[in-house]
Design an enzyme around this catalytic site. Sequence first.
Site, PDB file in Angstrom:
ATOM      1  CD  GLU A  53      27.295   5.254  95.671  1.00 37.94           C
ATOM      2  OE1 GLU A  53      28.240   5.208  94.886  1.00 37.94           O
ATOM      3  OE2 GLU A  53      26.093   5.094  95.314  1.00 37.94           O
ATOM      4  CB  SER A 169      11.370 -26.527  69.757  1.00 38.69           C
ATOM      5  OG  SER A 169      10.792 -25.235  69.798  1.00 38.69           O
ATOM      6  NE  ARG A 185      10.651 -16.659  78.096  1.00 36.52           N
ATOM      7  CZ  ARG A 185       9.603 -17.397  77.784  1.00 36.52           C
ATOM      8  NH1 ARG A 185       8.454 -17.227  78.441  1.00 36.52           N
ATOM      9  NH2 ARG A 185       9.685 -18.303  76.825  1.00 36.52           N
ATOM     10  CG  LEU A 205       8.221 -15.215  73.352  1.00 36.72           C
ATOM     11  CD1 LEU A 205       8.725 -14.345  72.204  1.00 36.72           C
ATOM     12  CD2 LEU A 205       9.232 -16.306  73.681  1.00 36.72           C
ATOM     13  NE  ARG A 208       2.833 -18.456  80.366  1.00 36.21           N
ATOM     14  CZ  ARG A 208       3.764 -18.496  79.420  1.00 36.21           C
ATOM     15  NH1 ARG A 208       4.247 -17.367  78.924  1.00 36.21           N
ATOM     16  NH2 ARG A 208       4.222 -19.650  78.983  1.00 36.21           N
TER      17      ARG A 208
END
Length: 378
Positions: A53, A169, A185, A205, A208
């Site tokens: 605002e 994985s 992320r 983690l 990048r």
Amino acid sequence: MEDKKVLMRKCLQLADRGRLYVSPNPMVGCVIVKEGKIIGEGYHQEFGGPHAEVNAIRSAISTVEGAEVYVNLEPCSYFGKTPPCVDLLIEKRVKKVYAAMLDPNPLVSGKGVQRLRDAGIEVDVGLLGNESMKLNEKFVKYISSRIPFVTLKIAQSLDGKIALENGKSKYITSGSSLNLVHSLRSEYDAVLVGAGTVRIDDPELTVRHVKGRSPVRIVLDGNLTGSINAKVFDTKSAKTVVIYKSGIERKNLAAKRKLSLLAKKGVQLVPVDARRKGRIAVVQILKVIGQLGFSSILVEGGGDVFSQFVESDAADKLQLFIAPRILGAGKTLADGVRIRSLSSAIKLENFEIEKLGEDLMVTGYFDAQKCRKDSPED
């Protein structure tokens, strides 16, 4: 004059510009209309900065007295890092305020609207309320419960495997999915994994592959079994938090030594009582994370952690990336969850499916009420 919904949708588009910068505050946009024309617009640009605002009024090309103000969240009525926006709207003598939804904070909800009405300003609540609720789903959950919004991010093969039998994985899905994961992320306060994922995949983690901030990394390592040399413990690129069983260092000399080494690396160490079969309960983990000030978590694995969150009914949202591969024998996302009958199967709602390169991305909610279908009315 532009349709009211068009104007509120513009507020939502403006609000979204602050997605990476305002947490744990909500994303808010504001549009000011006078005599059928937009005379000012703005959005909350960064945490601690002027609210939407204020920025909209500052941008106005003429006086806002007698104008209509569109905002996707009830104007604040209390002193925080900035003065109350309702005071400014009253001072500027606007004519009417359209708010998509009330402030979900139970301590202040409706108070801003009431103060505006007491000052003679018309207020309409509920225009595109569902869209506004969804935009700020993380804020809504956190501010009303002090428990962070939890999204499970899972990559799996066509036959439902999230890892090979040996636990590997990295990487099941394509580069397109990887880029989107890095983008995801950047939208969360923290990313969470278990000690097994750190040990097997040694992930960084961080963000990048796209432009954006890296979230705080949270590692669940109750028994402090993780390698001190894991990439996630390099705190130069991003902050890291380790949650472990309270008192384990008194029983295990190796754990005590590891805590000392992690502290020297700048890792924040958070002990939590283990109350359930020697494990730290998910509800305790979320309470602690909420107390640390994180309003949203992206849970990235592994299967044991996914199972704990699903079994504890602690996840709000699922983002599942499916690759056109068959892995055969391997691990699934909820091996640890025991369902006794089809009628008691966990059902996800509000599904959306999107093609992402060669992969599919499925988004759904564990509880549709966390993303309401009906617009909230005052």
